[in-house]
Structures are given as structure tokens and as C-alpha cells.
Design a protein around this motif. Sequence first.
Motif, PDB file in Angstrom:
ATOM      1  N   ALA A 144       0.837  -1.197   0.000  1.00 47.26           N
ATOM      2  CA  ALA A 144       0.000   0.000   0.000  1.00 47.26           C
ATOM      3  C   ALA A 144       0.878   1.256   0.000  1.00 47.26           C
ATOM      4  O   ALA A 144       0.656   2.200  -0.765  1.00 47.26           O
ATOM      5  CB  ALA A 144      -0.929  -0.008   1.203  1.00 47.26           C
ATOM      6  N   ILE A 145       1.891   1.257   0.870  1.00 47.11           N
ATOM      7  CA  ILE A 145       2.786   2.420   0.911  1.00 47.11           C
ATOM      8  C   ILE A 145       3.498   2.587  -0.418  1.00 47.11           C
ATOM      9  O   ILE A 145       3.618   3.690  -0.957  1.00 47.11           O
ATOM     10  CB  ILE A 145       3.792   2.268   2.066  1.00 47.11           C
ATOM     11  N   LYS A 146       3.940   1.454  -0.976  1.00 46.37           N
ATOM     12  CA  LYS A 146       4.609   1.483  -2.288  1.00 46.37           C
ATOM     13  C   LYS A 146       3.668   2.074  -3.327  1.00 46.37           C
ATOM     14  O   LYS A 146       4.063   2.876  -4.174  1.00 46.37           O
ATOM     15  CB  LYS A 146       4.982   0.052  -2.661  1.00 46.37           C
ATOM     16  N   TYR A 147       2.395   1.678  -3.242  1.00 43.78           N
ATOM     17  CA  TYR A 147       1.412   2.178  -4.200  1.00 43.78           C
ATOM     18  C   TYR A 147       1.361   3.701  -4.154  1.00 43.78           C
ATOM     19  O   TYR A 147       1.367   4.375  -5.181  1.00 43.78           O
ATOM     20  CB  TYR A 147       0.041   1.577  -3.898  1.00 43.78           C
ATOM     21  N   TYR A 148       1.357   4.237  -2.926  1.00 39.66           N
ATOM     22  CA  TYR A 148       1.286   5.702  -2.830  1.00 39.66           C
ATOM     23  C   TYR A 148       2.545   6.360  -3.365  1.00 39.66           C
ATOM     24  O   TYR A 148       2.485   7.398  -3.998  1.00 39.66           O
ATOM     25  CB  TYR A 148       0.982   6.135  -1.390  1.00 39.66           C
ATOM     26  N   GLU A 149       3.690   5.754  -3.114  1.00 41.06           N
ATOM     27  CA  GLU A 149       4.931   6.317  -3.659  1.00 41.06           C
ATOM     28  C   GLU A 149       4.878   6.396  -5.184  1.00 41.06           C
ATOM     29  O   GLU A 149       5.227   7.415  -5.779  1.00 41.06           O
ATOM     30  CB  GLU A 149       6.128   5.466  -3.239  1.00 41.06           C
ATOM     31  N   TRP A 150       4.436   5.313  -5.790  1.00 48.41           N
ATOM     32  CA  TRP A 150       4.308   5.310  -7.247  1.00 48.41           C
ATOM     33  C   TRP A 150       3.304   6.359  -7.683  1.00 48.41           C
ATOM     34  O   TRP A 150       3.518   7.106  -8.631  1.00 48.41           O
ATOM     35  CB  TRP A 150       3.852   3.921  -7.737  1.00 48.41           C
ATOM     36  N   HIS A 151       2.205   6.386  -6.928  1.00 48.94           N
ATOM     37  CA  HIS A 151       1.118   7.284  -7.276  1.00 48.94           C
ATOM     38  C   HIS A 151       1.594   8.735  -7.289  1.00 48.94           C
ATOM     39  O   HIS A 151       1.293   9.488  -8.210  1.00 48.94           O
ATOM     40  CB  HIS A 151      -0.022   7.093  -6.272  1.00 48.94           C
ATOM     41  N   TRP A 152       2.352   9.145  -6.268  1.00 49.14           N
ATOM     42  CA  TRP A 152       2.846  10.527  -6.218  1.00 49.14           C
ATOM     43  C   TRP A 152       3.728  10.833  -7.424  1.00 49.14           C
ATOM     44  O   TRP A 152       3.655  11.923  -7.998  1.00 49.14           O
ATOM     45  CB  TRP A 152       3.650  10.763  -4.929  1.00 49.14           C
ATOM     46  N   LYS A 153       4.572   9.872  -7.768  1.00 45.42           N
ATOM     47  CA  LYS A 153       5.467  10.119  -8.905  1.00 45.42           C
ATOM     48  C   LYS A 153       4.686  10.201 -10.209  1.00 45.42           C
ATOM     49  O   LYS A 153       4.928  11.075 -11.045  1.00 45.42           O
ATOM     50  CB  LYS A 153       6.511   9.007  -9.010  1.00 45.42           C
ATOM     51  N   ALA A 188       1.657  11.034 -10.590  1.00 40.38           N
ATOM     52  CA  ALA A 188       0.878  12.278 -10.607  1.00 40.38           C
ATOM     53  C   ALA A 188       1.736  13.446 -11.082  1.00 40.38           C
ATOM     54  O   ALA A 188       1.243  14.386 -11.703  1.00 40.38           O
ATOM     55  CB  ALA A 188       0.317  12.560  -9.214  1.00 40.38           C
ATOM     56  N   LYS A 189       3.032  13.392 -10.784  1.00 42.45           N
ATOM     57  CA  LYS A 189       3.940  14.447 -11.260  1.00 42.45           C
ATOM     58  C   LYS A 189       4.345  14.241 -12.708  1.00 42.45           C
ATOM     59  O   LYS A 189       5.137  15.007 -13.246  1.00 42.45           O
ATOM     60  CB  LYS A 189       5.214  14.443 -10.412  1.00 42.45           C
ATOM     61  N   GLY A 190       3.869  13.176 -13.314  1.00 41.60           N
ATOM     62  CA  GLY A 190       4.236  12.893 -14.696  1.00 41.60           C
ATOM     63  C   GLY A 190       5.541  12.140 -14.824  1.00 41.60           C
ATOM     64  O   GLY A 190       6.087  12.019 -15.913  1.00 41.60           O
ATOM     65  N   LEU A 191       6.048  11.618 -13.693  1.00 45.64           N
ATOM     66  CA  LEU A 191       7.307  10.884 -13.752  1.00 45.64           C
ATOM     67  C   LEU A 191       7.035   9.385 -13.876  1.00 45.64           C
ATOM     68  O   LEU A 191       6.901   8.675 -12.883  1.00 45.64           O
ATOM     69  CB  LEU A 191       8.132  11.153 -12.496  1.00 45.64           C
ATOM     70  N   SER A 222       7.034   9.017 -20.270  1.00 42.11           N
ATOM     71  CA  SER A 222       6.154  10.170 -20.133  1.00 42.11           C
ATOM     72  C   SER A 222       6.833  11.397 -20.733  1.00 42.11           C
ATOM     73  O   SER A 222       8.058  11.487 -20.750  1.00 42.11           O
ATOM     74  CB  SER A 222       5.849  10.438 -18.663  1.00 42.11           C
ATOM     75  N   PRO A 223       6.046  12.357 -21.246  1.00 42.87           N
ATOM     76  CA  PRO A 223       6.643  13.561 -21.849  1.00 42.87           C
ATOM     77  C   PRO A 223       7.526  14.310 -20.849  1.00 42.87           C
ATOM     78  O   PRO A 223       8.581  14.817 -21.229  1.00 42.87           O
ATOM     79  CB  PRO A 223       5.431  14.412 -22.248  1.00 42.87           C
ATOM     80  N   VAL A 224       7.082  14.366 -19.577  1.00 47.35           N
ATOM     81  CA  VAL A 224       7.877  15.058 -18.565  1.00 47.35           C
ATOM     82  C   VAL A 224       9.244  14.380 -18.413  1.00 47.35           C
ATOM     83  O   VAL A 224      10.287  15.041 -18.401  1.00 47.35           O
ATOM     84  CB  VAL A 224       7.139  15.043 -17.206  1.00 47.35           C
ATOM     85  N   LEU A 225       9.213  13.070 -18.315  1.00 48.67           N
ATOM     86  CA  LEU A 225      10.452  12.339 -18.074  1.00 48.67           C
ATOM     87  C   LEU A 225      11.414  12.481 -19.249  1.00 48.67           C
ATOM     88  O   LEU A 225      12.614  12.673 -19.069  1.00 48.67           O
ATOM     89  CB  LEU A 225      10.134  10.862 -17.827  1.00 48.67           C
ATOM     90  N   LEU A 226      10.880  12.419 -20.461  1.00 46.74           N
ATOM     91  CA  LEU A 226      11.764  12.432 -21.628  1.00 46.74           C
ATOM     92  C   LEU A 226      12.461  13.773 -21.800  1.00 46.74           C
ATOM     93  O   LEU A 226      13.447  13.867 -22.520  1.00 46.74           O
ATOM     94  CB  LEU A 226      10.989  12.050 -22.889  1.00 46.74           C
ATOM     95  N   LYS A 227      11.936  14.824 -21.157  1.00 45.24           N
ATOM     96  CA  LYS A 227      12.616  16.121 -21.230  1.00 45.24           C
ATOM     97  C   LYS A 227      13.773  16.212 -20.246  1.00 45.24           C
ATOM     98  O   LYS A 227      14.620  17.092 -20.348  1.00 45.24           O
ATOM     99  CB  LYS A 227      11.612  17.241 -20.949  1.00 45.24           C
ATOM    100  N   LEU A 228      13.810  15.311 -19.269  1.00 45.15           N
ATOM    101  CA  LEU A 228      14.872  15.344 -18.247  1.00 45.15           C
ATOM    102  C   LEU A 228      16.187  14.837 -18.836  1.00 45.15           C
ATOM    103  O   LEU A 228      16.206  14.214 -19.894  1.00 45.15           O
ATOM    104  CB  LEU A 228      14.452  14.473 -17.061  1.00 45.15           C
ATOM    105  N   PRO A 229      17.302  15.104 -18.157  1.00 45.07           N
ATOM    106  CA  PRO A 229      18.588  14.562 -18.612  1.00 45.07           C
ATOM    107  C   PRO A 229      18.546  13.039 -18.677  1.00 45.07           C
ATOM    108  O   PRO A 229      17.771  12.395 -17.948  1.00 45.07           O
ATOM    109  CB  PRO A 229      19.576  15.027 -17.536  1.00 45.07           C
ATOM    110  N   LYS A 230      19.431  12.486 -19.513  1.00 45.46           N
ATOM    111  CA  LYS A 230      19.385  11.041 -19.764  1.00 45.46           C
ATOM    112  C   LYS A 230      19.565  10.213 -18.499  1.00 45.46           C
ATOM    113  O   LYS A 230      18.904   9.185 -18.315  1.00 45.46           O
ATOM    114  CB  LYS A 230      20.467  10.664 -20.769  1.00 45.46           C
ATOM    115  N   GLY A 231      20.457  10.654 -17.624  1.00 44.47           N
ATOM    116  CA  GLY A 231      20.690   9.893 -16.401  1.00 44.47           C
ATOM    117  C   GLY A 231      19.434   9.795 -15.548  1.00 44.47           C
ATOM    118  O   GLY A 231      19.185   8.787 -14.896  1.00 44.47           O
TER     119      GLY A 231
END
Lengths: 543, 97, 206
Positions: C107-116, C118-121, C125-134
Motif C-alpha cells: 500500500a505504501i509502495k502504491y502511494y509512492e508510485w502514485h505521487w510520482k 501524478a507528477k508525470g514521472l 512520459s513527456p515530462v520524463l523524456l525532457k529530463l537529462p538522460k541519467g
Amino acid sequence: MTPAHESAAAAGQASYLENPPGRRGVFASWMLSTDHKRIGVMYLMALLSFFWVGVSLGLAMRLNMLHPGALMQAQTYDELFTVHGIVQLFLVIIPGVPVAFGNFFLPIMIGARDVAFPRLNRLSWWVYLTGAGIVVLSLFISGHPPDTGWTFYAPYSIRTPTNVSLAVAGVFVLGFSSILTGLNFVTTIHTMRGPGMTWLRLPLFVWTLYATGWVQMLATPVLAITLLFIIMGRVLGIGFFDPSRGGDPIMYEHLFWTYSHPAVYIMILPAMGIISEVIPTFARKAIFGYKAVVFASLAIAGVGYWVWGHHMFTSGMSNTARVAFSLLTFFVAIPSGVKVFNWVATLYKGSIRLDAPMWWAVSFIFLFSIGGLSGLIQGALAPNLDLHGTYWIVAHIHYIVFGGVGTALFAGLHYWFPKMFGRMYRERPAKLGWLIFFIGFNLLYFPMFVMGAEGMPRRWFDYSAQYHTGQMISVAGSWVLALGLLIIFGNLILALFRGEAAPENPWGGTTLEWHTPSPPPARNFPGEIPVIKHVSYKAGGNG
Amino acid sequence: MKLEVPEGATGYGILFFIWIALAALLAATIAIALMNVRMAVALNFLIATSMALLNLFYFMDLRHEDRFLKTIIFLALFALTSIIILTYSDVFYRMAG
Amino acid sequence: MAEMETAAEFRQNRMAAKYGMWFFLYTELLFFGAMFLLYSVYRYRFPLDFHAGAKEENLYTGSINTLVLLTSSMTLAMAVSAIKRGQQKVSERLQMLTMALGVVFLAIKYYEWHWKIAKGLYPNSPVLLKLPKGEILYFGLYYALTGLHALHLIVGIVVVGFMLRYTRKGVINRENTARLENAGLYWHFVDIVWIYLFPLFYLVTK
């Protein structure tokens, strides 16, 4: 069934081939069986069927070389060599000897009634069928069959529109089957050895299965995770091997070969085990240097872990790694050499009988030596840079995998056929088939060494005029080889239905499987398990 | 067979004590990370390994297994280590592309 | 004579079950080991990006989850101890508690994933692909490694569920503990994997 029959079956005396009394039909009774012998026979049938699929694809590839472009397009050729590789390697030769002969003979040879986990064994068989089914599905489902080569190199395998995901998933599932089989065998050898069967009395085939089991357990998971990442790359866009997303395709090659080089030993070790059984039997002599052969098996399994980089000399990895891997590669030749010397030394002053299995065994030594020595040439860094992209590699892999493992599989098939099915095959067609196969094999693959040294690139669907003669010899060789295979299989299939009843010990073998009727009863031995008093190779046998 | 604590059954007290030790190690590893200690990463892994060992020997009861199982675990670790070392023989020395 | 044979067979089967389970764990070790190798190589190449990516992790939930998993390991080890003493009811409760702790972790893991998410990470995802490669790699590894770990834990919960059934039916009893012990081995192994995942993702930046 007569009452006498029934009581025999109840006592476990009836042959494993006879259906046990009950309501199950023949098909269900085999598929649901946990008898290691039945599972071994089913594996054997499946393997040999897939073998013919692979052979047909190979013949079609050769046929293309008659007149490139007339029969197929380049894309089709790419798909053919990919599927040929996937089928022959992942469906046939990697599971190969252990699942067929290992399943059938390991428990009998160590004096056990079955493997340690019979139900897990059945599960492995079902998983194998599932994996094979998924691979086959990838050929026929909409779209094209995979065209990446059997190695699924990234990033192309992530981008190609062909059915790579499905094929990779199939191989992933097959990996599970392989792990479970290895786990089962190693546990069996540890815990199920019969009375008096100490470690250094084990037949050599069992030792090779033991070493193989460890490699299966400790290498296959690496392939599993790597393939999973390919699927995730295609489906979820996780770019672990995609340079545009920071990934490193060379890391894919590292992880892939971390498994796939040891996989060569998963194939060849049990094949060597068969040869180590056949040669003492037909030379009427105990194997020369039993312990040396045992330790060579373990050493091959161990050192085989450290040489995968020799598949990657031209990939762009660091020079340090290239030199290190090249050096380590030479070390693995030592235990292989030990084995070859031991087999030849066993023949020395032996009273040799040249029945069909023995022809296969000696041709194994010949073809494996060519394959092994050519491996040393390409394992040296400098020549490799020239040879890596050429037919030389194709010739090498076929001399090892087909000329080595394939002939050993046929040696085992002819050696154990009477025991497995209780029938004798006819000797003359068996030898004739062997001869034609042997000629065809060398005609087919030896010109590839020559063409490769001259620079013929592998995986090309066309060639320049200078390779014409070589290609033609090779194409003709493929037909001779196919003819040989037809005779061999025809002879065995005929024997299955019309062969004379086989005696308990047709060849004078000394290991435990020759101390039980042909075919063996469901419980492996009619009465008590024979007590072992000395190492498994002595005239007069064990028991 | 009729002992109060049968052979191989680890006492509840020991298991609880191991849990306390694990929790303490967890607190230590977090503290090290937060306090910006030098070599924090190495310490984190040292602590993780000691937690894994406690788990192996007490929860997984490796200390009661035969010598073969105790030895063979090194085979698996050795296989993994050799894979890592050989891969790094490439990764460390790769020329910048 | 017949009795002696069954006793020998019993010992043989028990030993086989133990060996088989440990061997299986070695395969799992290599499975996760290859993932750790990939993580370490990419972290070596992109130390700063990994540092930046790890800022998204929540140390509190991560630490709590580690404690939850450690506790579940203890309760399952106690369940094995209990059944060896013949305390069937105690063992059943401890097994239920273990499963419950596993669910809490998920359940806690679910929320961790959920928060990320929700941020588009999330991967691709388009947000992630704009970040540096690392960072793309960091989040890819985060999802792949914690995801496969969670999958193992789900399997573990199901397995313990079966063990609970066997214990209730009396199939698992004082004399016959191999199955529960093996389930325990698996569970503890999944715990150990997490013990290493925790510093990899949660303690990188702090």
C-alpha cells in the motif's frame, strides 16, 4: 488387460511405455505423467520435431544462395536466419540433451526411482511447451517474424516493428523451464543417489548434468532479466539499452552473453557426457582418467563464466576488457583439451566395436576438435577483428553446436534407443545415414571457414562472385546432409514400430541403466536397486 | 523430540532481539546518510550487508544448515562478483565516445 | 524394515526440499544481481543525474516500509518457530500478521508510485523524456526494480496464504514444517533484496 498384467503393473513391473490402469486416455496419461522417463521421451519427440523445423529453415536459407533474390527478399532472409537461430538454439539444443536423455537416464544411472521433484519436472515440461508455443506464435501472428538475429541485439530489437516482444517472451518462459530442470537435477544428484553411489562413482554423464545444472541455475536468470528489459523497452519505453534515453547497448551485449556464453556449455557439457559414456562402452575399457574428466567438466562450467566478452571484441567495449577476455578464453580450452585427450586415450589399446553410436562418438571428437580449434583462432583478439563479421563464425558455431552437440545427440539417440523403446534399429542404414550425414556436414560447413577467411560477411543474403564456388559446394552439402538425416530418422522411426525386441544390455554397457529391462519398468528397476560397489566403468558392470 | 524448544526452532526471544538489531542498523544507516558522513555510500552498503547476514543466519536459519549449503552460497556470490568485475573491466576503461 | 525406509525417505525428501529452495534463491540472487549491476553502471556514468532523481524519493515512507518488511520477516520466522513447537494457532496468527504487513508495504509502495505518476514521472512520459538522460535511466530503474520486487512480494503473500491454509488443515504440522520453512526462506530473501534497494534509491542524496 489380463489379471496377470494388472498385478504386474500394480507391482511396478510393467514397462513405463504401457499405460497404467486407470481412466485416463493415452494422451492425458502421458501429458499428466510425472514419470521422468515419459517426460524425457516427450521432450525428445518435441525436440526432434523442432529440430526439423530448424533444419527446413536452414535449407531454405541455403537454397536462397543458389540464386539470391529469386526465392525470397532480403527481409525474408533476415527473418529466416533469426527464426532458425531461435528454434535451433532455444528450443532444441539448449534444452537438448539434459531434458531428453538427462530426464530419462539421470535417475536410473544414479540408482533412483525418479528425480527429486517429479511434479516440478512435469511443470518444467509444460512450461517448455508454453514457451515453445509462444515462440511459434510469433511466427504466425499478424506482422512479421522477428528479424533481429537470435541474439536480439538492442537497440534494433527495441525498434523493429516485427514480433520481437512475443519471441523474446517465449525465450523468457523457456528460461524458466531450463532453470527448473537444472535445479531439479542438481537436487536429485545431491539427495537421491542410490546405495553405494558415492560422488566419485557417478557415471560421467551424470557429472556433466551436474555441472550443467549449476550453469543453468546461475546464468539463465541473467538472460531472463535482460530479455525482460527488452520487452519493457518495447512496451513501456524503459530505455535501458536505448542510447537516445541514456541506455548503453553494449550493456545489453554484456548481459546477454553473460548468459549466452555459459549457454554454450549448457549445450556442450552434457554432449561430452554422452561421449564419455559411449566411448568406454564400445572400447571395452574403463574411461581413461575418470577424475580428470570430472574435474574438467566442473572447470569448463566455472571458467565458462568468464569468457563471454569474446563475443564482443568488435562491439566497442574497452581494450582492457578485450585483452582480459581473450586471455581467459584460452584458459577454457585447457579442460576441453583434457577431455579430448582422455577420450582418445580410452580408445588406445581398447577392443573397439564400431557400431552406429561409436561412429557418432568418434565423429564428435573430429568435428568438435575442428570447432574448438577454430574457436581458439577467433578467440585471439587480433584475428577476431577480421573474422568476427564473417562466415567463419557461422562455420565455427555449426561445428560446435551441430557437429558437436548435434552428433552427440545422435550418438546418445543410437546408444540409448534400444533402452528407451525396447527395440533395436537396423545397423546398416544407421551407419549409412551417419556416413552421408558426415560427408554432407563437412561439405556444408567447411567451405564457410574458407569463405569467411576470405571475407564473406555473415547474415548477408547476397554475395559477390568470388564466393560463388564456395556457396555452391555449401548448398550441395546441405542437400547431402538432409538426405543423411532422412535416412537416420527413417531408420529409427521404422525401428520404433518394426524393430526386434532389444535385450537388456545390447552394447555391454556397465552403468546402471544396462542393469534393468529394455524398456525399463515404471519404477526403473524390477526389484531392489542394485548396490554399487565401484566406479561406474568396469568390465562386468556394476551391481 | 520432547524438548521444550525442539531442535531447530529458534526462540521467540532471539528472533525479537534480531529484529531490534535490524531496526537499530536501519536507524544507523539513515543517520549516516543524513549526517553527510564521508564514505556514506560504502557504510550504507556495509550496514545493508550486515542486515542481510542477520537475516540469513537467524531468520533463514542458515546457521543450522549443513556445511554444503553454507559453502555453496559463496559459489552464487562468486558467480555474481565475477560477472560484475568483468563487466567493469569494460565500463571503467571504455573510451569516451 | 518398511518403517525404516519411510523414515529415510522422509529425511531424503526434506533435504531435497531444502536444497531445492536454496538453489532457487541463488537463481533469484543472480536475477536481481544483474539488475543491481545495471544500476551501478548507470549510476557510475551519471552520478549527478542519479542524485537529482533521488530527490523525488520520500525518505519517510521508504524507511517505514523497510521497517515494515523487517517486521514481517520476524513474524514469519516466529511462525516457523511456533509450528515447530506445535503451537498451531500462534503460527496461524503470525502468518496472518505477516501477510498483513506485506499488504501494508504494498500500500505504501502504491502511494509512492502514485505521487510520482501524478507528477508525470513514469517511463516514456513527456515530462520524463525532457529530463537529462541519467534521470530517465534513474526513474526507469526505480520502476523496474521496485516493481519486480513488489511482484515478488505479491507472490510471497499468495504463498503464505497457501501456507496458512495448509496449517489450518494440519498438512503443515509439528513434524512436517518444510513447506512453511521454504515459504519463509523466500520471504526473507525478498526482504534482503529490499534491504539493498533501500540505500540504492532512498539514501543517494541525503
